[in-house]
Motif scaffolding. Structure first.
Motif, PDB file in Angstrom:
ATOM      1  N   LEU A   1      51.972 -92.369   3.223  1.00  0.00           N
ATOM      2  CA  LEU A   1      52.968 -93.638   2.491  1.00  0.00           C
ATOM      3  C   LEU A   1      52.003 -94.565   2.483  1.00  0.00           C
ATOM      4  O   LEU A   1      51.193 -94.838   3.530  1.00  0.00           O
TER       5      LEU A   1
ATOM      6  N   GLN B   1      51.036 -90.089  11.365  1.00  0.00           N
ATOM      7  CA  GLN B   1      52.009 -90.487  10.445  1.00  0.00           C
ATOM      8  C   GLN B   1      52.733 -89.635   9.431  1.00  0.00           C
ATOM      9  O   GLN B   1      53.665 -89.276   9.182  1.00  0.00           O
ATOM     10  N   ALA B   2      51.590 -88.929   8.571  1.00  0.00           N
ATOM     11  CA  ALA B   2      51.988 -88.111   7.588  1.00  0.00           C
ATOM     12  C   ALA B   2      52.766 -87.076   8.084  1.00  0.00           C
ATOM     13  O   ALA B   2      53.751 -86.658   7.479  1.00  0.00           O
TER      14      ALA B   2
ATOM     15  N   HIS C   1      51.669 -96.588   5.802  1.00  0.00           N
ATOM     16  CA  HIS C   1      50.708 -96.001   6.759  1.00  0.00           C
ATOM     17  C   HIS C   1      49.462 -96.471   7.014  1.00  0.00           C
ATOM     18  O   HIS C   1      48.888 -96.438   8.161  1.00  0.00           O
TER      19      HIS C   1
ATOM     20  N   LYS D   1      54.833 -86.989  10.203  1.00  0.00           N
ATOM     21  CA  LYS D   1      56.447 -87.454  10.527  1.00  0.00           C
ATOM     22  C   LYS D   1      57.129 -87.406   9.129  1.00  0.00           C
ATOM     23  O   LYS D   1      58.213 -87.675   9.139  1.00  0.00           O
ATOM     24  N   HIS D   2      56.354 -87.243   7.991  1.00  0.00           N
ATOM     25  CA  HIS D   2      56.978 -87.545   6.624  1.00  0.00           C
ATOM     26  C   HIS D   2      56.584 -86.171   5.662  1.00  0.00           C
ATOM     27  O   HIS D   2      56.106 -86.148   4.759  1.00  0.00           O
ATOM     28  N   SER D   3      56.919 -84.906   6.407  1.00  0.00           N
ATOM     29  CA  SER D   3      56.436 -83.938   5.580  1.00  0.00           C
ATOM     30  C   SER D   3      55.131 -83.857   5.102  1.00  0.00           C
ATOM     31  O   SER D   3      54.992 -83.226   4.080  1.00  0.00           O
TER      32      SER D   3
ATOM     33  N   ARG E   1      54.120 -91.860  -2.333  1.00  0.00           N
ATOM     34  CA  ARG E   1      53.734 -90.749  -1.441  1.00  0.00           C
ATOM     35  C   ARG E   1      52.615 -90.002  -2.189  1.00  0.00           C
ATOM     36  O   ARG E   1      52.848 -89.658  -3.329  1.00  0.00           O
TER      37      ARG E   1
END
Length: 79
Positions: free
Chosen positions: A75, A66-67, A78, A69-71, A31
């Motif tokens: 990744l 997408q990012a 994605h 959703k992942h703080s 990440r």
């Protein structure tokens, strides 16, 4: 005749950048912050010259969704 796909080449470069810049342990998700990803992608796309600013903007909007959703982290999966 060149079979070079500029988007695939750019995404391959971005995967390598994620693997180099991540703070995740070896074998982890690789990440990186969206801001870093966006800066690198925009820069590389602009010097490539075959990927339009519109294509870049649309791609990065999808990655940002997408990012988010992942703080705020991007990744490799994605893209």
């Amino acid at each position: 005749i060149s079979c070079r796909n500029p988007l695939q080449s750019l995404l391959s470069s971005m995967k390598q950048a994620c693997e180099i810049l991540t703070r995740d342990p070896e074998g982890g998700a690789a990440r990186i912050p969206f801001e870093t990803f966006s800066f690198l992608y925009s820069y590389l796309a602009s010097i490539d010259g075959e990927i339009s600013k519109t294509e870049t903007k649309v791609f990065l909007l999808g990655i940002k969704e997408q990012a988010d959703k992942h703080s705020g982290m991007v990744l490799i999966r994605h893209f």
